[in-house]
Design an enzyme around this catalytic site. Structure first.
Site, PDB file in Angstrom:
ATOM      1  N   CYS A 330       4.262  -6.172   9.253  1.00 57.46           N
ATOM      2  CA  CYS A 330       4.574  -7.552   8.857  1.00 57.46           C
ATOM      3  C   CYS A 330       3.862  -8.637   9.667  1.00 57.46           C
ATOM      4  O   CYS A 330       3.348  -9.589   9.070  1.00 57.46           O
ATOM      5  CB  CYS A 330       6.064  -7.835   8.801  1.00 57.46           C
ATOM      6  SG  CYS A 330       7.130  -6.587   9.471  1.00 57.46           S
ATOM      7  N   ARG A 359       6.166   5.267  15.045  1.00 57.87           N
ATOM      8  CA  ARG A 359       7.436   4.929  15.671  1.00 57.87           C
ATOM      9  C   ARG A 359       7.927   6.133  16.457  1.00 57.87           C
ATOM     10  O   ARG A 359       7.934   7.250  15.945  1.00 57.87           O
ATOM     11  CB  ARG A 359       8.475   4.554  14.609  1.00 57.87           C
ATOM     12  CG  ARG A 359       8.065   3.320  13.835  1.00 57.87           C
ATOM     13  CD  ARG A 359       9.050   2.959  12.761  1.00 57.87           C
ATOM     14  NE  ARG A 359       8.531   1.839  11.983  1.00 57.87           N
ATOM     15  CZ  ARG A 359       9.119   1.360  10.893  1.00 57.87           C
ATOM     16  NH1 ARG A 359      10.257   1.892  10.468  1.00 57.87           N
ATOM     17  NH2 ARG A 359       8.586   0.348  10.246  1.00 57.87           N
ATOM     18  N   GLN A 377       3.192   3.321   5.190  1.00 57.27           N
ATOM     19  CA  GLN A 377       4.061   2.600   4.265  1.00 57.27           C
ATOM     20  C   GLN A 377       3.256   2.000   3.123  1.00 57.27           C
ATOM     21  O   GLN A 377       2.144   1.542   3.328  1.00 57.27           O
ATOM     22  CB  GLN A 377       4.756   1.457   4.999  1.00 57.27           C
ATOM     23  CG  GLN A 377       5.686   1.892   6.097  1.00 57.27           C
ATOM     24  CD  GLN A 377       6.275   0.694   6.810  1.00 57.27           C
ATOM     25  OE1 GLN A 377       5.541  -0.162   7.294  1.00 57.27           O
ATOM     26  NE2 GLN A 377       7.596   0.627   6.860  1.00 57.27           N
ATOM     27  N   ASP A 379       3.334  -0.888   1.913  1.00 58.79           N
ATOM     28  CA  ASP A 379       4.002  -2.072   2.425  1.00 58.79           C
ATOM     29  C   ASP A 379       3.429  -3.323   1.778  1.00 58.79           C
ATOM     30  O   ASP A 379       2.229  -3.415   1.563  1.00 58.79           O
ATOM     31  CB  ASP A 379       3.752  -2.136   3.941  1.00 58.79           C
ATOM     32  CG  ASP A 379       4.803  -2.943   4.655  1.00 58.79           C
ATOM     33  OD1 ASP A 379       5.773  -3.383   3.998  1.00 58.79           O
ATOM     34  OD2 ASP A 379       4.666  -3.136   5.875  1.00 58.79           O
ATOM     35  N   HIS A 381       4.143  -7.786   1.662  1.00 61.61           N
ATOM     36  CA  HIS A 381       4.926  -8.964   2.014  1.00 61.61           C
ATOM     37  C   HIS A 381       4.605 -10.059   1.019  1.00 61.61           C
ATOM     38  O   HIS A 381       3.449 -10.349   0.769  1.00 61.61           O
ATOM     39  CB  HIS A 381       4.638  -9.379   3.450  1.00 61.61           C
ATOM     40  CG  HIS A 381       5.091  -8.336   4.427  1.00 61.61           C
ATOM     41  ND1 HIS A 381       4.282  -7.306   4.840  1.00 61.61           N
ATOM     42  CD2 HIS A 381       6.303  -8.128   5.000  1.00 61.61           C
ATOM     43  CE1 HIS A 381       4.968  -6.528   5.646  1.00 61.61           C
ATOM     44  NE2 HIS A 381       6.195  -6.982   5.763  1.00 61.61           N
ATOM     45  N   LYS A 465      19.354  -7.446   1.195  1.00 60.61           N
ATOM     46  CA  LYS A 465      18.327  -6.539   0.681  1.00 60.61           C
ATOM     47  C   LYS A 465      18.829  -5.741  -0.510  1.00 60.61           C
ATOM     48  O   LYS A 465      20.036  -5.640  -0.755  1.00 60.61           O
ATOM     49  CB  LYS A 465      17.899  -5.564   1.783  1.00 60.61           C
ATOM     50  CG  LYS A 465      19.031  -4.654   2.228  1.00 60.61           C
ATOM     51  CD  LYS A 465      18.555  -3.549   3.160  1.00 60.61           C
ATOM     52  CE  LYS A 465      19.736  -2.736   3.656  1.00 60.61           C
ATOM     53  NZ  LYS A 465      19.362  -1.583   4.445  1.00 60.61           N
ATOM     54  N   HIS A 511       9.956  -8.553   2.385  1.00 55.92           N
ATOM     55  CA  HIS A 511       9.327  -7.280   2.768  1.00 55.92           C
ATOM     56  C   HIS A 511       9.685  -6.309   1.655  1.00 55.92           C
ATOM     57  O   HIS A 511      10.827  -6.284   1.227  1.00 55.92           O
ATOM     58  CB  HIS A 511       9.950  -6.655   4.012  1.00 55.92           C
ATOM     59  CG  HIS A 511      10.010  -7.491   5.220  1.00 55.92           C
ATOM     60  ND1 HIS A 511       9.127  -7.326   6.250  1.00 55.92           N
ATOM     61  CD2 HIS A 511      10.852  -8.462   5.605  1.00 55.92           C
ATOM     62  CE1 HIS A 511       9.437  -8.164   7.222  1.00 55.92           C
ATOM     63  NE2 HIS A 511      10.482  -8.877   6.860  1.00 55.92           N
TER      64      HIS A 511
END
Length: 638
Positions: A330, A359, A377, A379, A381, A465, A511
RNA sequence: GCCCCGGUAGCUCAGCUCGGUCAGAGCGGCCGCCUCGUAAGCGGCAGGUCGCGGGUUCGAAUCCCGCCCGGGGCUCCA
């Protein structure tokens, strides 16, 4: 008279004072519900009650009571065989039950478990009546103290009520809120599944408990089906299938735990998935971006992640400056946004990246591809004005559904996590922001006609979310997509746009990761299909099998035609018998085989064999290509 | 991280209880024969620091300690 509703829809009447169980046909129910409160069937019908609902094993609550009683039977069996085992807790769980014991560190052997299971069956056969008693808490404490059950005493200390309930069956007695089945004979088919250790109340500073898990059912077929499903799940284990099918491996002793290496066959599947994702996202108005794998830790200080997340990050020093491997994408996407001033005219901006993050997950939670330390991911945004939020959310959900359906999933469960209205101070952002955002999410879900559960108080501190779970081919649920609003990062990074009125306003940030992690999704897909990927994903779509050496020439010609048509094909030269090579292809889960022998060389046709179906006959090569042309390519290109 | 269990050939596993021909089997691999019609043709060969390190012992895959890695579990509240 009191109305009684039976599980089969039937109705009866009962007199106050009568026991519920005496008012209904034998064996028809497990537990009763009065004003949404569960009570024992052996309790009396009281005056003033309107309606009593009888529940059986088909209801969740009925099953829970069934399993809870099963756990008491387990505890009784253990006490009979190991009299110095101290009782911990023994609840029903989503599927089955457990009971845990302090055995001074001694674990139960498989033979012990077998003996316990047999003793449980004895207790069932004895059909001991299960009796509820209500006693004063201080008396209960003396009672359990005397019986040598320190954990029960500890639990009692924390109970605030003056009166507590205990349940007795034969010589066994337990502190328990209940309710329970009328007698131990109600449990028909039971099975101990496994044992493992745990901590008293889940805290590692507490004593070690030995926990035994089990399951029980009223009918033999359901137990057998359940056990079969467990076997099935074991057979589909991606950690076994992956290396077996030569898709990937995780040589953790060499490269470290939680990391994946992709073999050619797995890599091609992954690439097909990723290409598909990129094409689809571009089509849906996302912009592709890339960001580095490392950055100064300062970046995550700005985002506020560092203080909370530091233990999960790989941090290292270079020239006296602290760097970290990125645990999320992000901040980078925000920097893309902030590379210049943004006008409301260019919003919404949607940045997409297949971002590989690392991670440091605790070693105990790692689980193959499903929980790895390095993963990628899908991912994105989305930066938008508050006015467009609902529309954006709707689009994300729509895209999500398209993607998941493309991979063959049909059943989804949606959860909307909202804040806890009782504690607005624990959340970032104004009440107005939250309420407006939550109703935007909800309106989008309703517009999509999704059934969804509202999980009040489950939102993160920075925003509400939507989570999407999917149901796989053997009924397991997987948490996959997450669509998350963020009121926090736009403020921290000062993410703004110039609105039509000339004022600078803070953008709303979404996100979202739809497949979640490519690694994890791949693992789920592998288990879902048991390695039999749909044609467009199969690493080898077609294998050509010449019957004998003299057919290899023709086989090569066919291979070339397939190559030129963009089909992923290979040729298994005529080594060994045909039967052997067919078996190999079947085990390797190659979806289509073309067998070329004298007959085919003569006729110019190919003999097609579909995995799992066997020979489906000779056809022209052109016809074969035509028949499967669409299935060979990704859904968005058909 | 912590607890329990495990780690022997590429894979699945036996051997470990009672230290001493215990370094084995099947599959796979390689080589040869077979030229074959829809899920295992036949024969031969190669392959192992018994997870790593230390200790006990005349002697350790086997017993003890430490470490590494894996599996299961670590409240779904009496």
């Amino acid at each position: 008279m009191v109305r009684i509703l039976l599980p089969d829809g039937g109705r009866l009447e009962a007199r106050p004072g009568e026991r519920i169980i005496d008012a209904i046909p034998k064996g028809l129910g497990l537990v009763a519900k009065i004003n949404s409160q569960l009570v024992d069937l052996t309790s009396q019908v009281s005056e003033g009650v309107d309606e009593i609902i009888i529940l059986n094993f088909n209801s969740r609550e009925g099953r829970q009571v069934y399993w809870h009683t099963s756990s008491h039977i387990m505890a009784q069996a253990v006490k009979r065989l190991f009299s110095n085992a101290k009782l911990g807790i023994g609840p029903a769980i989503d599927e089955g039950f457990f009971y845990e014991f302090d055995t001074s560190g001694k674990s139960f052997s498989p033979e012990d478990l077998e003996r316990i299971e047999n003793e449980m069956r004895n207790i069932v056969k004895e059909d001991l009546p299960i009796v509820r008693e209500e006693i004063r808490k201080d008396n209960a404490m003396v009672l359990f103290e005397k019986r040598g059950e320190p954990y029960k005493v500890e639990l009692l200390k924390e109970i605030e009520d003056k009166i507590v309930s205990i349940y007795r069956q034969g010589e066994f007695m337990d502190l328990c809120r209940g309710p329970h089945l009328p007698s131990t004979g109600y449990i028909k088919y039971l099975k101990i599944l496994y044992a493992s250790s745990s901590y008293w109340r889940g805290n590692e500073r507490n004593p070690v408990m030995q926990r035994i898990y089990g399951i029980s059912f009223p009918r033999k077929e359901i137990l057998e089906e359940y056990l079969k499903r467990r076997e099935e799940a074991k057979r589909r284990d991606h950690r076994i299938l992956g290396p077996q099918l030569d898709l990937f491996s995780m040589p953790s002793e060499i490269i470290g735990p939680g990391l994946v290496i992709w073999h050619p066959k797995g890599a091609i599947i992954r690439r097909i998935i990723e290409d598909f994702l990129v094409r689809v996202h571009l089509k849906w108005g996302y912009k592709l971006v890339y960001s580095p794998h490392i950055a100064y830790t300062n970046l995550w200080k700005t985002s506020g992640h560092l203080s909370y997340y530091r233990d999960f990050m790989y941090v290292f020093d270079k020239e006296g400056i602290e760097h970290a491997v990125k645990p999320m994408n992000c901040p980078f996407h925000i920097l893309v946004y902030k590379s210049r001033r943004r006008s409301y005219r260019e919003l919404p901006l949607r940045f997409f990246e297949l971002g590989t993050v690392y991670r440091y997950e605790r070693s105990g939670v790692l689980h193959g591809l499903l929980r790895a330390r390095g993963f990628t991911q899908d991912d994105a945004h989305i930066f938008t004005t508050p006015e467009d939020l609902e529309k954006e959310i709707y689009n994300v959900i729509e895209l999500d559904e398209y993607l998941l359906r493309s991979f063959g999933f049909k059943e989804f469960k949606v959860e909307l996590s909202t804040w806890d209205p009782g504690h607005p101070e624990e959340y970032m952002g104004s009440e107005e922001d939250w309420l407006r955002a939550q109703s935007s999410l909800e309106r989008a879900l309703r517009k999509k006609r999704y059934d969804y559960d509202i999980m009040e108080g489950e939102a993160a501190f920075y925003g509400p979310k939507i989570d999407v779970k999917l149901v796989d081919s053997i009924g397991r649920e997987w948490q996959l997509s997450t669509i998350q609003l963020d009121f926090n990062l736009p403020k921290r990074f000062n993410v703004t746009y110039v609105d039509a009125d000339g004022n600078e306003k803070t953008a709303v940030m979404i996100h979202r990761a739809l497949l979640g992690s490519i690694e994890r999704f791949f693992g789920i897909l592998l288990e879902h299909y048991e390695g039999n990927f749909p044609l467009w994903l199969a690493p080898i779509q077609v294998r050509i099998l010449p019957v004998a050496d003299r057919h290899v020439g023709r086989a090569r010609e066919i291979l070339q035609v397939l190559d030129e048509a963009g089909v992923r094909a290979d040729l298994d030269e005529a080594r060994g018998t045909l039967g052997y090579r067919i078996r190999e292809a079947e085990l390797g889960k190659v979806p289509l085989l073309l067998i070329i022998g004298d007959r085919e060389v003569e006729s110019g046709k190919v003999a097609v064999r579909r995995k799992g179906e066997g020979n489906i006959g000779d056809i022209e090569l052109k016809e074969f290509l035509n028949a499967y042309r669409k299935d060979f390519i990704p859904p968005d290109m058909r």
